[in-house]
Write a protein that holds these residues in place. Sequence first.
Motif: not given
Length: 140
Positions: A31-47
């Motif tokens: 239900d999410r676009k690939v671009e949104e997944h990239v942002v979310r994964m990157n954020y989670l990794l940075n946290v």
Amino acid sequence: MQWNLNDFENWEELRSFVDTALLPLYLYSSDRKVEEHVVRMNYLLNVAAGIEQRLKGRVLLFPLSYHIGEEQVEQRTPAEFPYKVLLYFRGEKIQVKERAEEGVLTLLVGDEDLESSLRFEVTVDVLYKEVIKLWQTGQS
């Protein structure tokens, strides 16, 4: 400590000090676009990296684990660590096999305003203090 060869050169010397596994988890849903997944994964990794940096010397940051699909995922944790910290976005369907009494802490990350550096710093600050509380209560 992060999961790379440079850090693991001294693993045998450091093993007795590293008692906490930090496991970032991500659910990849259609239900999410690939671009949104990239942002979310990157954020989670940075946290996760931010938490590890503040607690360096006692925490082993595992690589991101991701699951594809919308169904509930059962997550297991490494038994050799007295403390396990699962990090994932609020609202994701992840079921923890172990209980809180067994030293498992679930940290939920909000997914609002992921571009804000202030929100990022506040998130890391709040979450790393939760790990310290886990250590202080001694639930292992």
